[in-house]
Structures are given as C-alpha cells and as structure tokens.
Design an enzyme around this catalytic site. Structure first.
Site, mmCIF file in Angstrom:
data_model
loop_
_atom_site.group_PDB
_atom_site.id
_atom_site.type_symbol
_atom_site.label_atom_id
_atom_site.label_comp_id
_atom_site.label_asym_id
_atom_site.label_seq_id
_atom_site.Cartn_x
_atom_site.Cartn_y
_atom_site.Cartn_z
ATOM 1 C CG HIS A 85 102.925 -86.943 48.797
ATOM 2 N ND1 HIS A 85 101.705 -87.546 48.572
ATOM 3 C CD2 HIS A 85 103.859 -87.923 48.623
ATOM 4 C CE1 HIS A 85 101.899 -88.829 48.269
ATOM 5 N NE2 HIS A 85 103.189 -89.076 48.284
ATOM 6 C CG ASP A 134 97.802 -88.625 47.803
ATOM 7 O OD1 ASP A 134 96.921 -87.979 48.394
ATOM 8 O OD2 ASP A 134 98.910 -88.151 47.497
ATOM 9 C CG HIS A 145 94.949 -84.815 47.157
ATOM 10 N ND1 HIS A 145 95.225 -85.081 48.479
ATOM 11 C CD2 HIS A 145 93.925 -83.924 47.157
ATOM 12 C CE1 HIS A 145 94.400 -84.378 49.244
ATOM 13 N NE2 HIS A 145 93.599 -83.672 48.472
ATOM 14 C CG ASP A 203 99.915 -85.310 45.320
ATOM 15 O OD1 ASP A 203 98.982 -84.498 45.527
ATOM 16 O OD2 ASP A 203 100.400 -86.006 46.219
ATOM 17 C CG HIS A 219 101.586 -80.678 49.027
ATOM 18 N ND1 HIS A 219 100.972 -81.039 50.208
ATOM 19 C CD2 HIS A 219 100.761 -79.775 48.449
ATOM 20 C CE1 HIS A 219 99.812 -80.401 50.323
ATOM 21 N NE2 HIS A 219 99.677 -79.631 49.273
ATOM 22 C CG ASP A 224 98.953 -87.873 51.233
ATOM 23 O OD1 ASP A 224 98.478 -87.582 52.344
ATOM 24 O OD2 ASP A 224 99.119 -87.041 50.322
ATOM 25 C CG ASP A 255 95.554 -86.895 51.603
ATOM 26 O OD1 ASP A 255 95.666 -87.891 50.865
ATOM 27 O OD2 ASP A 255 95.943 -85.767 51.265
ATOM 28 C CD GLU A 271 101.188 -83.717 52.460
ATOM 29 O OE1 GLU A 271 100.729 -82.940 53.317
ATOM 30 O OE2 GLU A 271 101.761 -83.326 51.428
HETATM 31 MG MG MG Z 1 96.938 -86.093 49.518
HETATM 32 MG MG MG Z 2 99.793 -86.475 48.302
#
Ligand code: MG
Ligand code: MG
Length: 309
Positions: A96, A123, A125, A127, A140, A226, A228, A271
């Site tokens: 990412h 995502d 996250h 980030d 990332h 992403d 995830d 990712e």
């Molecule tokens: Mg992530």
């Molecule tokens: Mg990410």
C-alpha cells in the site's frame, strides 16, 4: 473506458515478502481479459521499477527501506501523473506504500485540471502513521498521512505538489488502528467508517453519503482497495489479515455502486501477496471486484434506481 494497467512490484513498504508477485498474479488471473469482456479497451504498460532516492537517515531508526520507498514514491508520482492525462489508470500492486505516489500523481493532475481530488480508502487500516509515529517501521502504514500533507515527511519523501484535502478522504472497513493514528486522525476532517458503522448502517448508506459529496463537487475519485479490506475467509492472500472484514456481498455492492455513480477515475489494487494465496483465489476475487467496478453485475439487478445519487 480506456484502461491503463501499471504493474507495481513494490514490497519494501511491508514487512513480508511476496507482494512483488502481485502484478503477475493479476495478469494470470485475467484482469485485462475481464475488462475487455465488458467492452473496455486495455493497455498494459508493464512494470515500473524506480531507483532509490538519496535521502538522509531518519531519527526514527526502525523505519525500513526509507531510500527505496522514497524512490518508489517519486517514480510512481510521475507515472500516475502521466497516466492520468487520459484514460483510466489501474495500479496493480504491490504493497500500500504505492498509494503515496499514485495519489500524489493523480491529485497533481486534478489540480491542473481545476478539479478536486477525492479518495475512497477501502482498508482494515487507516495507514495514517507519520515517519515519527511509525513503530513497526513498515512504511505501507504511512501513505494517507503523506498524501494529505501531514507534517514530518519533508526532506525524506518527495515534496508533495498537490495534497489531497483530508475532508475529501473517506475510509471504509477500518478495524485496526494504532493509538498514534487514532489521535492524529481525530484532528483531521477525514471520514472514517469503521466496521461497526458498516454493521449499524450498511455500506450503501455510508457510501452514498460520500458519493453525493464527490458528485456535488464535480470531483475526481480515486479508489484504493487493500486486500485486507475483505474478510480473510474470502481473501486470505495478504500479510496483514484482520478478522471481521467486508463480506463478498458488501464488497461487490460497493463496486457496483461505484460503477453506477460514474465518478471513479482511478484505482489501486494493493497488498495482494500471491505467496499466501490458495490456488489464486484472492487474485480472482480482486479481479472480480474490479470487473464489478467496471460494469459487471453480480447481484440480480442494477443498483442504480435503488440508490440514486
Ligand atoms: Mg490494510
Ligand atoms: Mg493499507
């Protein structure tokens, strides 16, 4: 649509090896063919491999591959800027970290065109680490802080020509946030729709709010997906799995609504770690989601009348 694919075999932003195989996995899983089947023209620009930048060491000694990552950002900013002159750029990652460059490049283009750049960040996250706050050292975790112009990147990452206004960033799917990120993000106007809000209101109501805002501003919309963001049970090929992610239906609904909106102008696919995949399952899932964004219907009827903007 004139789709341009760029392979970004970047993995120095993450702590695990394997993301550099991402572009190859998207090609093997038939990304170009899926888009062509929907009537789009596709050109594959191959893979990019920028050289490291000569930047000083940072006082935060845990940061990994700072020079290499800075080089990727510079190279990707230029590539994304050029690709966004016409057509629809699709950035096949890579970890990412690449969004630091792709968003910087496309927002520079938007600024020149006198239009506002918006970002939909899908995502687990946020980030939103800075170089100072990162405690894993995996860069990332920093792209959103960088491209929204937060302090602390000067002299290390390339100078940002067109920061994206934090008010124009919407995150959906969030369920893993470090304390430093939580504190920093609260001080911005970034919209964070975590999984609890997804559970309470549903993705359609949340996304519709954001799309209305983009449409009212006549903005350009970059989507950064992403792996995830998705629940690990449907997308295992990622180094940062977090339970409780978006379901197959939620993810496709988002992509179909984005297609119906006609607002999306560029896309990151990030990712994917093919080394962790199960017989290409996650790569195929990401290709199918991209196809939904480009007009393929998975559900039995179009969402356009049920979710007008
Ligand atoms: Mg992530
Ligand atoms: Mg990410």
């Amino acid at each position: 649509m004139d789709c341009k694919l760029l392979g970004i075999p970047l993995q120095v932003g993450t702590g695990r090896r394997g993301c550099e195989m991402g572009p190859s996995a998207y090609r093997t899983a038939g990304l170009a063919e899926a888009l062509e089947e929907l009537g789009h023209s596709v050109s594959d620009l191959g893979d990019i491999k920028p050289e490291p930048l000569n930047v000083p060491d940072h006082p935060n000694s845990v940061l990994k591959y700072l020079q290499e990552n800075a080089g990727w950002i510079a190279g990707l900013t230029q590539a994304a800027y050029e690709m966004s002159a016409d057509g629809f750029p699709i950035f096949m990652g890579g970890d990412h970290m690449l969004a630091a460059g792709t968003v910087a490049g496309i927002s520079k283009r938007a600024k020149e065109e006198g239009r506002e750049q918006f970002v939909l960040w899908l995502d687990a996250h946020t980030d939103f680490h800075t170089l100072d706050s990162s405690d894993s050292g995996n860069l990332h975790g920093t792209p959103v802080a960088y491209y929204t112009g937060q302090k602390g990147f000067e002299g290390y990452f390339p100078e940002l020509e067109a920061p994206v206004s934090p008010a124009n960033v919407c995150m959906i799917g969030i369920r893993s946030v470090d304390p430093a990120e939580r504190k920093a993000i609260r001080e911005t106007d970034i919209t964070v729709y975590d999984m609890r809000l997804v559970d309470e209101y549903g993705v359609s109501a949340l996304l519709k709010r954001f799309l209305t805002k983009v449409k009212e501003a006549d903005g350009k919309l970059h989507v950064s997906l992403d792996v995830d963001f998705l629940d690990p049970s449907i997308a295992p090929a990622v180094g940062t799995t977090v339970p409780g992610g978006a379901t197959f239906r939620e993810a496709h609904l988002i992509m179909e609504m984005l297609h119906d909106s006609g607002l999306v102008t560029s896309l990151d696919l990030v990712e994917l770690n093919p080394f962790l995949d199960e017989r290409g399952r996650t790569a195929h899932m990401m290709v199918d989601l991209t196809a939904s964004l480009f007009g393929r219907n998975v559900m039995d009827r179009p969402t356009v009348e049920r979710f007008p903007l």
